[in-house]
Scaffold this motif. Structure first.
Motif, PDB file in Angstrom:
ATOM      1  N   MET A   1       0.825  -1.317  -0.065  1.00 25.47           N
ATOM      2  CA  MET A   1       0.054   0.053   0.069  1.00 25.47           C
ATOM      3  C   MET A   1       1.018   1.176   0.082  1.00 25.47           C
ATOM      4  O   MET A   1       1.920   1.387   0.812  1.00 25.47           O
ATOM      5  N   GLU A   2       0.611   2.400  -0.826  1.00 22.33           N
ATOM      6  CA  GLU A   2       1.326   3.424  -0.940  1.00 22.33           C
ATOM      7  C   GLU A   2       0.657   4.886  -0.795  1.00 22.33           C
ATOM      8  O   GLU A   2      -0.728   4.528  -0.915  1.00 22.33           O
ATOM      9  N   ARG A   4       0.490   7.336  -2.641  1.00 27.53           N
ATOM     10  CA  ARG A   4      -0.021   8.097  -3.623  1.00 27.53           C
ATOM     11  C   ARG A   4      -1.411   7.211  -3.775  1.00 27.53           C
ATOM     12  O   ARG A   4      -2.388   7.819  -4.393  1.00 27.53           O
ATOM     13  N   GLN A   5      -1.539   5.973  -3.419  1.00 28.65           N
ATOM     14  CA  GLN A   5      -2.747   5.260  -3.638  1.00 28.65           C
ATOM     15  C   GLN A   5      -3.913   5.867  -2.866  1.00 28.65           C
ATOM     16  O   GLN A   5      -4.911   5.750  -3.180  1.00 28.65           O
ATOM     17  N   LEU A   6      -3.394   5.837  -1.488  1.00 29.60           N
ATOM     18  CA  LEU A   6      -4.357   6.428  -0.706  1.00 29.60           C
ATOM     19  C   LEU A   6      -4.716   7.743  -1.047  1.00 29.60           C
ATOM     20  O   LEU A   6      -5.990   8.189  -0.790  1.00 29.60           O
ATOM     21  N   ARG A   7      -3.877   8.632  -1.398  1.00 28.52           N
ATOM     22  CA  ARG A   7      -4.270  10.087  -1.565  1.00 28.52           C
ATOM     23  C   ARG A   7      -5.393  10.122  -2.991  1.00 28.52           C
ATOM     24  O   ARG A   7      -6.093  10.875  -2.954  1.00 28.52           O
ATOM     25  N   CYS A   8      -5.131   9.308  -3.989  1.00 31.00           N
ATOM     26  CA  CYS A   8      -6.033   8.898  -4.907  1.00 31.00           C
ATOM     27  C   CYS A   8      -7.499   8.673  -4.462  1.00 31.00           C
ATOM     28  O   CYS A   8      -8.297   8.825  -4.993  1.00 31.00           O
ATOM     29  N   PHE A   9      -7.326   7.646  -3.687  1.00 31.51           N
ATOM     30  CA  PHE A   9      -8.639   7.050  -3.069  1.00 31.51           C
ATOM     31  C   PHE A   9      -9.304   8.059  -2.297  1.00 31.51           C
ATOM     32  O   PHE A   9     -10.729   8.273  -2.685  1.00 31.51           O
ATOM     33  N   ARG A  38      -5.041  -0.604  -8.340  1.00 30.89           N
ATOM     34  CA  ARG A  38      -3.924  -1.074  -7.599  1.00 30.89           C
ATOM     35  C   ARG A  38      -4.320  -1.336  -6.146  1.00 30.89           C
ATOM     36  O   ARG A  38      -3.987  -2.491  -5.444  1.00 30.89           O
ATOM     37  N   LEU A  39      -4.731  -0.254  -5.492  1.00 31.48           N
ATOM     38  CA  LEU A  39      -4.915  -0.287  -4.160  1.00 31.48           C
ATOM     39  C   LEU A  39      -6.418  -1.534  -3.825  1.00 31.48           C
ATOM     40  O   LEU A  39      -6.065  -2.246  -3.118  1.00 31.48           O
ATOM     41  N   GLU A  40      -7.074  -1.482  -4.828  1.00 28.45           N
ATOM     42  CA  GLU A  40      -8.173  -2.569  -4.568  1.00 28.45           C
ATOM     43  C   GLU A  40      -7.711  -3.597  -4.600  1.00 28.45           C
ATOM     44  O   GLU A  40      -8.026  -4.801  -3.968  1.00 28.45           O
ATOM     45  N   ARG A  41      -6.710  -4.042  -5.661  1.00 29.10           N
ATOM     46  CA  ARG A  41      -6.102  -5.313  -5.861  1.00 29.10           C
ATOM     47  C   ARG A  41      -5.283  -5.860  -4.637  1.00 29.10           C
ATOM     48  O   ARG A  41      -5.554  -6.901  -4.117  1.00 29.10           O
ATOM     49  N   GLU A  42      -4.598  -4.734  -3.911  1.00 28.86           N
ATOM     50  CA  GLU A  42      -3.998  -5.179  -2.906  1.00 28.86           C
ATOM     51  C   GLU A  42      -4.770  -5.692  -1.673  1.00 28.86           C
ATOM     52  O   GLU A  42      -4.575  -6.472  -0.822  1.00 28.86           O
ATOM     53  N   LEU A  43      -5.894  -4.785  -1.528  1.00 32.75           N
ATOM     54  CA  LEU A  43      -6.763  -4.974  -0.455  1.00 32.75           C
ATOM     55  C   LEU A  43      -7.808  -6.257  -0.798  1.00 32.75           C
ATOM     56  O   LEU A  43      -8.469  -6.482   0.235  1.00 32.75           O
ATOM     57  N   LYS A  44      -7.908  -6.721  -1.979  1.00 32.03           N
ATOM     58  CA  LYS A  44      -8.589  -7.585  -2.307  1.00 32.03           C
ATOM     59  C   LYS A  44     -10.274  -7.259  -2.053  1.00 32.03           C
ATOM     60  O   LYS A  44     -10.991  -8.309  -1.587  1.00 32.03           O
ATOM     61  N   VAL A  45     -10.427  -5.781  -2.388  1.00 33.54           N
ATOM     62  CA  VAL A  45     -11.875  -5.715  -2.085  1.00 33.54           C
ATOM     63  C   VAL A  45     -12.107  -4.597  -3.136  1.00 33.54           C
ATOM     64  O   VAL A  45     -11.401  -3.786  -3.394  1.00 33.54           O
ATOM     65  N   GLU A  46     -13.570  -4.387  -3.531  1.00 38.14           N
ATOM     66  CA  GLU A  46     -13.955  -3.217  -4.434  1.00 38.14           C
ATOM     67  C   GLU A  46     -14.173  -2.180  -3.345  1.00 38.14           C
ATOM     68  O   GLU A  46     -15.117  -2.056  -2.427  1.00 38.14           O
ATOM     69  N   LEU A  47     -13.628  -0.710  -3.800  1.00 37.62           N
ATOM     70  CA  LEU A  47     -13.818   0.260  -2.863  1.00 37.62           C
ATOM     71  C   LEU A  47     -14.963   1.301  -3.602  1.00 37.62           C
ATOM     72  O   LEU A  47     -15.472   2.099  -2.627  1.00 37.62           O
ATOM     73  N   ARG A  69      -7.788   8.508   5.481  1.00 38.79           N
ATOM     74  CA  ARG A  69      -7.752   9.872   6.119  1.00 38.79           C
ATOM     75  C   ARG A  69      -6.718   9.974   7.113  1.00 38.79           C
ATOM     76  O   ARG A  69      -5.849  11.009   7.563  1.00 38.79           O
ATOM     77  N   ASN A  70      -6.872   9.053   8.194  1.00 31.32           N
ATOM     78  CA  ASN A  70      -5.765   9.128   9.344  1.00 31.32           C
ATOM     79  C   ASN A  70      -4.353   8.864   8.908  1.00 31.32           C
ATOM     80  O   ASN A  70      -3.595   9.419   9.433  1.00 31.32           O
ATOM     81  N   VAL A  71      -4.291   8.065   7.862  1.00 29.41           N
ATOM     82  CA  VAL A  71      -2.691   7.849   7.306  1.00 29.41           C
ATOM     83  C   VAL A  71      -2.358   8.909   6.961  1.00 29.41           C
ATOM     84  O   VAL A  71      -1.161   9.599   7.038  1.00 29.41           O
ATOM     85  N   LEU A  72      -3.227   9.846   5.972  1.00 33.83           N
ATOM     86  CA  LEU A  72      -2.566  11.056   5.294  1.00 33.83           C
ATOM     87  C   LEU A  72      -2.403  12.039   6.221  1.00 33.83           C
ATOM     88  O   LEU A  72      -1.666  12.812   6.016  1.00 33.83           O
TER      89      LEU A  72
END
Length: 311
Positions: A1-2, A4-9, A38-47, A69-72
């Protein structure tokens, strides 16, 4: 998990539109979609529930959003802390004589912008000032006059022009004029510091006199502005040049300060090391001070030192 993936999500979750999220992040829409996938594939879930007409969070996406949000937010806090740790706690500033109220305004403005930074003022001759700046003993330094060569590892950021005025005995006939022509001073001895102490100032006056058609008569050298003005105030027909800022702060009833018909001024720059980032807050304080009108009138006498006639 990166990150930039969280920022986009988070951007897509808040905008509920991939195009608007891409504009907000200054990215292309395909790049945002790719990071979310990529984030969804890593989490194995549809967001997100995607359709041609809308984008909305899935139940999994709604649960994941606060954590993202907490991570960011933690990242932002870490960056802010790092900036505070990197900020200087002391600003070592090389100064020049004759700045008068200008320096006071600069320091007052700087303190409002950087209240936790302690400012140390260092007054040395220009060569020592620049040497201390080059080897890291100063963080910045004011410099008057012509700039040294570009191979000294320093850069010079222009600030303003320092005006000079003529000082002569108050009882002299020239003191009755609103301004003085340099050619009218040809018969009067000029009191100046030695050139080695202030080459830019001495050269400026000598060149201006040459253009006016004369070589100034040298009077006895004086090493402080106080002694120079005392000699002129004795009534003997002599003259010198004084920074206008110093003249405004000097009350001497036996001295008349008059502007020169042909304006005299020396450029003032802020010298910094090329290898260091420019002192943004100090530069802003300097440039704000130049936009304020000079304080008219006279104040109490100053107590000049040998640095008053040094660049």
């Amino acid at each position: 998990m990166e990150l930039r993936q969280l920022r986009c999500f988070v951007a897509v979750a808040e905008e509920l539109h991939f195009g608007r999220a891409a504009e907000r992040l200054l990215l292309g829409q395909p790049a945002v979609s790719q990071q979310v996938r990529r984030l969804e594939r890593e989490l194995k879930v549809e967001l997100f529930d995607r359709s041609p007409r809308y984008v909305r969070l899935t139940p999994a996406g709604e649960r994941f959003l606060p954590a993202a949000r907490n991570v960011l937010a933690a990242e932002d806090a870490a960056r802010a802390l790092a900036a505070d740790l990197a900020a200087p706690t002391v600003l070592r500033l090389g100064t020049v004589g004759g700045l008068g109220e200008q320096l006071e305004d600069i320091l007052d403005t700087y303190r409002t912008q950087a209240p936790t930074v302690r400012v140390e003022l260092h007054a040395e001759p220009v060569r020592e000032r620049l040497a201390r700046l080059s080897d890291g003993r100063l963080d910045a330094a004011f410099v008057r006059g012509a700039l040294p060569g570009a191979d000294d590892g320093l850069r010079y950021l222009p600030l303003w022009q320092d005006e000079l005025v003529i000082a002569l005995p108050a009882g002299h006939p020239l003191a009755e004029r609103p301004e003085v022509d340099l050619a009218d001073l040809a018969a009067l001895p000029l009191l100046m510091t030695e050139r080695r102490n202030h080459p830019a100032l001495v050269d400026l006056v000598a060149d201006a006199c040459a253009r006016a058609g004369f070589r100034p008569l040298p009077g006895p050298p004086h090493h402080t502005l106080q002694n120079t003005l005392a000699a002129i105030g004795s009534g003997a027909p002599m003259w010198t040049v004084v920074y206008a800022a110093n003249a405004r702060m000097t009350h001497a009833r036996r001295i008349a300060f008059r502007p020169c018909r042909t304006p005299l001024a020396l450029p003032v720059s802020l010298a910094v090391r090329r290898s260091a980032p420019p002192p943004r807050l100090l530069l802003e304080a300097c440039r704000r001070s130049t936009s304020r009108p000079a304080t008219p009138g006279l104040a109490a006498p100053t107590a000049p030192t040998s640095d008053d006639q040094d660049p």
